[in-house]
Write a protein that holds these residues in place. Structure first.
Motif, PDB file in Angstrom:
ATOM      1  N   LYS A  44      67.463 -79.505  21.653  1.00 27.27           N
ATOM      2  CA  LYS A  44      66.264 -79.381  22.184  1.00 27.27           C
ATOM      3  C   LYS A  44      65.839 -78.142  23.108  1.00 27.27           C
ATOM      4  O   LYS A  44      66.706 -78.268  24.332  1.00 27.27           O
ATOM      5  N   PRO A  45      64.861 -77.553  22.999  1.00 29.61           N
ATOM      6  CA  PRO A  45      64.946 -76.220  24.084  1.00 29.61           C
ATOM      7  C   PRO A  45      64.355 -76.855  25.586  1.00 29.61           C
ATOM      8  O   PRO A  45      63.506 -77.651  25.556  1.00 29.61           O
ATOM      9  N   THR A  46      65.267 -76.288  26.428  1.00 30.37           N
ATOM     10  CA  THR A  46      64.947 -76.639  27.841  1.00 30.37           C
ATOM     11  C   THR A  46      64.790 -75.345  28.647  1.00 30.37           C
ATOM     12  O   THR A  46      66.122 -74.721  28.973  1.00 30.37           O
ATOM     13  N   GLY A  47      63.871 -74.747  28.895  1.00 30.24           N
ATOM     14  CA  GLY A  47      63.718 -73.597  29.503  1.00 30.24           C
ATOM     15  C   GLY A  47      63.446 -73.863  31.242  1.00 30.24           C
ATOM     16  O   GLY A  47      63.084 -74.974  31.822  1.00 30.24           O
ATOM     17  N   ARG A 151      68.365 -67.494  25.044  1.00 30.47           N
ATOM     18  CA  ARG A 151      69.015 -68.331  25.873  1.00 30.47           C
ATOM     19  C   ARG A 151      69.463 -67.352  27.084  1.00 30.47           C
ATOM     20  O   ARG A 151      69.656 -66.170  27.116  1.00 30.47           O
ATOM     21  N   TYR A 152      69.373 -68.071  28.385  1.00 28.25           N
ATOM     22  CA  TYR A 152      69.488 -67.317  29.622  1.00 28.25           C
ATOM     23  C   TYR A 152      70.039 -68.280  30.463  1.00 28.25           C
ATOM     24  O   TYR A 152      70.215 -69.510  30.519  1.00 28.25           O
ATOM     25  N   ARG A 153      70.416 -67.699  31.654  1.00 27.94           N
ATOM     26  CA  ARG A 153      71.229 -68.471  33.073  1.00 27.94           C
ATOM     27  C   ARG A 153      71.037 -67.759  34.274  1.00 27.94           C
ATOM     28  O   ARG A 153      70.495 -66.664  34.314  1.00 27.94           O
ATOM     29  N   GLN A 159      72.846 -73.042  32.313  1.00 24.28           N
ATOM     30  CA  GLN A 159      72.239 -72.410  31.339  1.00 24.28           C
ATOM     31  C   GLN A 159      70.659 -73.089  30.889  1.00 24.28           C
ATOM     32  O   GLN A 159      70.695 -74.168  31.002  1.00 24.28           O
ATOM     33  N   PHE A 160      70.042 -71.959  30.125  1.00 20.16           N
ATOM     34  CA  PHE A 160      68.649 -72.667  29.685  1.00 20.16           C
ATOM     35  C   PHE A 160      68.772 -71.976  28.446  1.00 20.16           C
ATOM     36  O   PHE A 160      68.909 -70.919  28.094  1.00 20.16           O
ATOM     37  N   TYR A 161      67.939 -72.846  27.479  1.00 19.87           N
ATOM     38  CA  TYR A 161      67.810 -72.470  26.158  1.00 19.87           C
ATOM     39  C   TYR A 161      66.435 -72.619  25.878  1.00 19.87           C
ATOM     40  O   TYR A 161      65.920 -74.004  25.626  1.00 19.87           O
ATOM     41  N   GLU A 162      65.463 -71.825  25.423  1.00 22.13           N
ATOM     42  CA  GLU A 162      64.267 -71.866  25.159  1.00 22.13           C
ATOM     43  C   GLU A 162      63.718 -71.546  23.802  1.00 22.13           C
ATOM     44  O   GLU A 162      64.292 -70.411  23.441  1.00 22.13           O
ATOM     45  N   GLY A 163      62.811 -72.422  23.410  1.00 24.76           N
ATOM     46  CA  GLY A 163      62.324 -72.059  21.981  1.00 24.76           C
ATOM     47  C   GLY A 163      61.184 -71.193  22.180  1.00 24.76           C
ATOM     48  O   GLY A 163      60.020 -71.719  22.399  1.00 24.76           O
ATOM     49  N   VAL A 164      61.450 -69.808  21.849  1.00 22.42           N
ATOM     50  CA  VAL A 164      60.224 -69.062  22.032  1.00 22.42           C
ATOM     51  C   VAL A 164      59.009 -69.232  20.922  1.00 22.42           C
ATOM     52  O   VAL A 164      58.008 -69.018  21.196  1.00 22.42           O
ATOM     53  N   TYR A 165      59.762 -69.488  19.833  1.00 24.33           N
ATOM     54  CA  TYR A 165      58.855 -69.694  18.567  1.00 24.33           C
ATOM     55  C   TYR A 165      59.571 -70.520  17.427  1.00 24.33           C
ATOM     56  O   TYR A 165      60.496 -70.423  17.030  1.00 24.33           O
ATOM     57  N   ASN A 166      58.581 -71.529  17.192  1.00 24.24           N
ATOM     58  CA  ASN A 166      59.104 -72.682  16.067  1.00 24.24           C
ATOM     59  C   ASN A 166      57.795 -73.124  15.384  1.00 24.24           C
ATOM     60  O   ASN A 166      57.086 -74.231  16.002  1.00 24.24           O
ATOM     61  N   GLU A 167      57.575 -72.272  14.598  1.00 27.65           N
ATOM     62  CA  GLU A 167      56.330 -72.747  13.668  1.00 27.65           C
ATOM     63  C   GLU A 167      56.610 -72.294  12.077  1.00 27.65           C
ATOM     64  O   GLU A 167      57.579 -71.785  11.866  1.00 27.65           O
ATOM     65  N   THR A 168      55.919 -72.879  11.254  1.00 28.05           N
ATOM     66  CA  THR A 168      55.984 -72.601   9.895  1.00 28.05           C
ATOM     67  C   THR A 168      55.263 -71.275   9.461  1.00 28.05           C
ATOM     68  O   THR A 168      54.251 -71.095   9.945  1.00 28.05           O
TER      69      THR A 168
END
Length: 250
Positions: A44-47, A151-153, A159-168
Motif C-alpha cells: 500500500k503506497p504510503t507517501g 521510493r524515497y526516505r 522509508q516512504f513508498y508512493e504510488g505516483v500512477y496506478n491506472e488502467t
C-alpha cells in the motif's frame, strides 16, 4: 500542481529483458507461474505528508482527463515531479514501473527496470525524474494496469513508498501508414509508366517519319492532274448554232 523542471537531470530506463522482480523493502516476492505472470502482495503506497508528486507523460503526450493509450513496441516517456514542502531533506531513491492484471493489481504482467537515483531534495526545493520503457508488441489491443512507484526516505531513515500512477491503460497498435517498402513499390511503378510513355512516343515518331518520307526506298507515285481534252478534232460542233461556229472559226 508541481511545475516540472525539464532541465534537471534525466535518466532513461530500458526494458528489463529478464522480467525479474527487484526485491525492495516491504514487498513480498511471489512465485512465477507457467504463463509468466508473477503474483506479489501489493504494498500500500504510503507517501510523506511533507511531499507532493505529479506525473506528466511526454511521449505520447496526453491531455489531462483523457484515457492513456500507449503504443505497442514504441518508446513511452514520462516525468515525475517531486516537491519537498517539509522542514527536512528527502532523498529520492528508486523509481519503477510495471504492467499489472487490470482486474487485480496483485498479478504482474511485465516488469520494467527499477532505477536508482539517490537524489537529495532540500526543503522548499523541487526535482524532476525521467523514466522510459517500451511495451511489448504482443500486448497490442489489450488493457493493462500501469503501476508507477517512487521510493524515497528522509534523513532519519524513514522509508516512504508512493504510488505516483496506478491506472488502467490501453496498449494500441501503431499505424505506420506508408512504409518504406510500399513507397519503393510506388516509385518503381511510376518509373515503369514513364518508360512506357517514352517508348510509345519513340514508336509513334518513327512510324510518322516513315509515312512522310516514303520509307526511304519505296516507289514514288506521281500525282495525276486533269488537263482536259487536248485533241480539239474529236469535238462535235454540229449541235452549235451557225453564228456560234462562225465566231469560233474567227
Amino acid at each position: 500542481m508541481i511545475e516540472l523542471n525539464f532541465t534537471d537531470f534525466v535518466v532513461r530506463a530500458q526494458e528489463d529483458d529478464t522480467d525479474d522482480d527487484v526485491d525492495v523493502e516491504g514487498e513480498e516476492t511471489g512465485v512465477t507461474d507457467e504463463g509468466g505472470e508473477e503474483e506479489e502482495a501489493v504494498e500500500k503506497p504510503t507517501g510523506s505528508p511533507d511531499a507532493d508528486t505529479i506525473i506528466l507523460f511526454t511521449k505520447p503526450a496526453v491531455a489531462p482527463g483523457t484515457n492513456l493509450e500507449l503504443p505497442a513496441g514504441d518508446l513511452v516517456e514520462f516525468l515525475v515531479g517531486f516537491r519537498n514542502k517539509g522542514p527536512e531533506d528527502f532523498v529520492l531513491e528508486t523509481l519503477d514501473a510495471s504492467f499489472r492484471y487490470p482486474m487485480d493489481f496483485n498479478f504482474y504482467i511485465q516488469n520494467f527496470s527499477t532505477l536508482a537515483y539517490e537524489r537529495p531534495v532540500k526543503p522548499g526545493q523541487e526535482a524532476t525524474l525521467s523514466y522510459s520503457f517500451i511495451p511489448a508488441e504482443a500486448f497490442a489491443g489489450r488493457p493493462f494496469g500501469l503501476s508507477i512507484n517512487l521510493r524515497y526516505r528522509d534523513l532519519n531513515g524513514r522509508q516512504f513508498y508512493e504510488g505516483v500512477y496506478n491506472e488502467t491503460v490501453n496498449i494500441v497498435e501503431i499505424d505506420e501508414g506508408l512504409d518504406g517498402e510500399t513507397f519503393f513499390l510506388y516509385v518503381l511503378l511510376g518509373a515503369c509508366v514513364v518508360l512506357l510513355l517514352v517508348v510509345g512516343q519513340q514508336f509513334l515518331y518513327s512510324v510518322g517519319k516513315k509515312r512522310v518520307g516514303g520509307g526511304g526506298g519505296g516507289t514514288t507515285h506521281k500525282r495525276h492532274v486533269e488537263t482536259g481534252t487536248a485533241n480539239h478534232n474529236d469535238v462535235d460542233y454540229e449541235w452549235l448554232p451557225k453564228e456560234t461556229l462562225q465566231s469560233l472559226s474567227e
